[in-house]
Structure formats: C-alpha cells, structure tokens
Design an enzyme around this catalytic site. Sequence first.
Site, short mmCIF file in Angstrom:
data_model
loop_
_atom_site.label_atom_id
_atom_site.label_comp_id
_atom_site.label_asym_id
_atom_site.label_seq_id
_atom_site.Cartn_x
_atom_site.Cartn_y
_atom_site.Cartn_z
N GLU A 39 0.85 -1.19 0.00
CA GLU A 39 0.00 0.00 0.00
C GLU A 39 0.89 1.25 0.00
O GLU A 39 1.79 1.37 0.83
CB GLU A 39 -0.92 0.01 1.21
N VAL A 46 -9.50 4.33 -0.65
CA VAL A 46 -10.37 5.49 -0.81
C VAL A 46 -11.64 5.34 0.02
O VAL A 46 -12.07 6.26 0.71
CB VAL A 46 -10.72 5.69 -2.30
N GLY A 149 -7.67 0.41 -7.23
CA GLY A 149 -8.77 1.37 -7.13
C GLY A 149 -8.81 2.42 -8.22
O GLY A 149 -8.32 2.22 -9.33
N GLY A 186 -24.29 12.51 -10.26
CA GLY A 186 -24.38 11.08 -10.01
C GLY A 186 -24.48 10.81 -8.52
O GLY A 186 -24.82 11.70 -7.73
N ALA A 323 -17.52 -0.45 -3.63
CA ALA A 323 -16.64 -1.09 -2.66
C ALA A 323 -17.03 -2.54 -2.45
O ALA A 323 -16.17 -3.43 -2.36
CB ALA A 323 -16.67 -0.33 -1.34
N HIS A 447 -42.67 -6.87 13.48
CA HIS A 447 -43.57 -5.72 13.34
C HIS A 447 -43.42 -4.80 14.55
O HIS A 447 -43.35 -5.26 15.69
CB HIS A 447 -45.02 -6.20 13.27
#
Length: 468
Positions: A39, A46, A149, A186, A323, A447
């Site tokens: 990484e 993200v 990503g 979006g 994701a 319920h």
Amino acid sequence: MVVGDFALELDTVVIGAGPGGYVAAIRASQMGQKVAIIEREYIGGVCLNVGCIPSKALISAGHKYQDALDSDIFGVTAENVTLDFAKTQDWKDNTVVAKLTGGVKGLLKKNKVEIIEGEAFFNDEHTLRVIHEDGAQTYTFNNAIVATGSRPIEIKGFKFGGRIIDSTGGLNLTEVPKKLVIVGGGVIGAELGGAYANLGAEVIILEGSPQILPTFEKDMVRLVETSFKKKGIKVVTNAMAKEAVDNGEGVTVTYEANGKEEKIDADYVMVTVGRRPNTDDLGLEVAGIEMNDRGYVIVDEQGRTNIKSIFAIGDIVPGAALAHKASYEAKIAAEAISGKPVAVDYIGMPAVAFTDPELATVGYTEKEAKEAGLDVKAVKFPLAGNGRALSLNQTEGFVRLVTTKNDNVLVGAQVAGVSASDVIAELGLAIESGMNAEDIALTIHSHPSLAEAAMDAAELALGLPIHA
C-alpha cells in the site's frame, strides 16, 4: 525491510489495501497462502479514508443537524441550535475513519498478512519492485492480485486546486460553504450535495444528462428531486460545465444549458463526474497485461488477467465502481488462486445512493428483465402503508419487486425510502437464492419494521395483498 538489488520471495502479493485489496489478502491467508499486501498511501483505501465511510459520516451529521433544527412535528423544539463543523470533521476523521482503518490493520496482522509500505511497479509477470522512503526492493511472487482502485476524473477547465475540488476535497472542507456548486449529479455528487445542503449550504448541481442519478429509475429519482427542492438545492440538467475561475476568495463557474451561457459565483466548486482506474504507473504493460481502451484490466470470471499468475479486481476492472463489488471479487480471486472452482455472478449485486430518501436496486429492473428475454411483471408497495415508516415520519418511497409471471421468481428489486440500503439486503439474498414471492411472503417479518414492506410487496405480487 531488507533493501538491496537481490529479490525477496513472496507467495501471494496484493497491491492496494482498499476494500478489494485487504479482503483479498485476508481471504488468501485464510486459504493457506502466505500473503503480503503493498500500500502506497493508506490502509483501507479510498472507501474508508476519503470515500464511502467519511461521506456517510457527513450525511449522518447533516441529518442530526436538520433533526435538531426542525422536529416540531414530534413535539420537539430546540433553541439556539448551532453547528460546530470543526468538531464534526474531527469526529469523522479521528473517530469513524481512524477506528475503521485501525481495525483493518489489526485484521491484516491477525491473519498474518505482511504489510509493505510503498509503490509497486511490475518488472515482468513474476517480479515487481516496490519504491519506498528508504529506497527500493525487488520481489518475486507466485501470484498477484491488483486492487489499486480509482481516482476522480479531472475535466477541462476545472483543474483541481484551491477552490476547485474533487470529492476528497469536498469531504475535508474546514467550513460549510455558503454556496457550493457541484459538477456531476451522479451518486457522489447527489450524496454530498444533500449532505452540505442539510449542513446549511446553498447547493447548485450541474448535471450533463437529462436527470440526476442517471443509473436509477425515474420514479425513484423523482423522490430525490422533490427532496432537493425542499432543501433549496437547485438542479440544472443537460448542463455543460465549461470553466471555473478561482479568484482566491471564491470561484466563478461558467456553464451552458438550453443554449444559453450562465455564470455562478460560489465559495467552492466540486467536480464529481466519475472516476478513472488507477492502472497507469504500475507497469501492467511491462508484465504483458491486457487492458481496454479506457484503461480497465480485462479479466475472466475469476478475476484472472491474460497472465495466469496475475489477477485484477475492483475499480480497475469493467463494471460499477462499488466497494462491495471489489470485496466480492476479492474473495473470488483469492479462492481461485487456491484452486477452488469459483466464478463471479453479479445478479445479486446491489447499488445504493445515500440520498434523501435513500435509493437501492438489485438484480434486474423491469425494463432490463424484458430486454433479457424474461416474461416479468412489477409490483410496487408504498411506504405510506408501512407502520414503521409512518412512525418515523418518512413515508416517501416504495418497495418494487420484479418477478417472473409464471412462477413469481424474484429477478429484481428496487427500494426508495428510509433505510433502503438495509432493506435491499433481504431482496438481494432472495435473488441470489432463486426465491420466489411466496418465499418472501411466508417469511415472518418483525412488526413494526421497514422490512415488512418487502413482505407486503411479495403478497402484492401474489395477488393476495393485506395492506395495499
């Protein structure tokens, strides 16, 4: 870490520690593989750091603020309500995000995954080099899973910097802007637009297509449009964003709509027109990996590229940038490396917009089902007939089921309304399991609950409605 020109050996290496990468690493380890994860920026990717999780934190804060301002219908009145946005951001970053990213690090260590910090570059199909603060190290590997990503798309005339921001910048503002322009209506733009409107900003959304949230059905989107009007959000559709000028104290946005050029002065402009796969600067072409003309990696049903030893998952392969899609593909790829006969099946893949109200869809829409050659019908149960929705004073919305006409098998579902993101899970399970409307109707639901609307919709599909 040992640094030098000699190569260290790895069994399975995962590149990227987002919701695709870290899940792939953990599942691969569970399958008996010796795993390392690389990484370059932050564990959790993200989604956990500057995407899904922090955006939902701001959305929640906006709801709390609005509840404090106006709950008169419940007989609750508050005076002198104030917003300490610095405290909001501190909670988001140092409680929500920090806890989750720290948890992911703990999970990786618990599953004996080696964490390598740095930026990876392929030398060939079995060798990569990692650049880090202290230099570089070469590794050989048996199998690799690439999960790097995506990043926000920058458009012409809107170079990121200063008051021209992407979604990451939008999540990390130090103040609630008095006026915010969002280019792109979006999911990301609509979610953050609603959040900042709830926090007190004047919001203008410029969307290039005929409607915001273009991936959702019109009757669902109309509910969000109505909500936006109540919040004072201005939506301009069929708009072409042309330029943004940052003058230091604010920004001027120029756009064209209905053949007329317009200008808006605002505190910030946030561009959320889509995301681009992070497949450049990885050396994928050096390793011989095939990509399409948009930079997405071409994979088979197990996530395997044309190079047998290299897999790719998540935002860098074709399909929705979700994701949970990345996490799903991660498990498939990791298990495929271990020789399991697995393959992706996206029919039960949900998509959600955390707007007001929430929108969620899974499987086919009625139109898509008919285009696929299925003989289907669609029924819609309104949340106005649901006791829990009424007690929450959030009756806008519905549950819609798409079922086959001959045997009522569920092939699709859409939920619009409060907690749609949770209600959709039951319907996704039903589709994944091949259930029909009777299976749902015969399942006893607690319920009062919002999930009862799924049962009522199923009874409606059977022609035996109780509450419709």
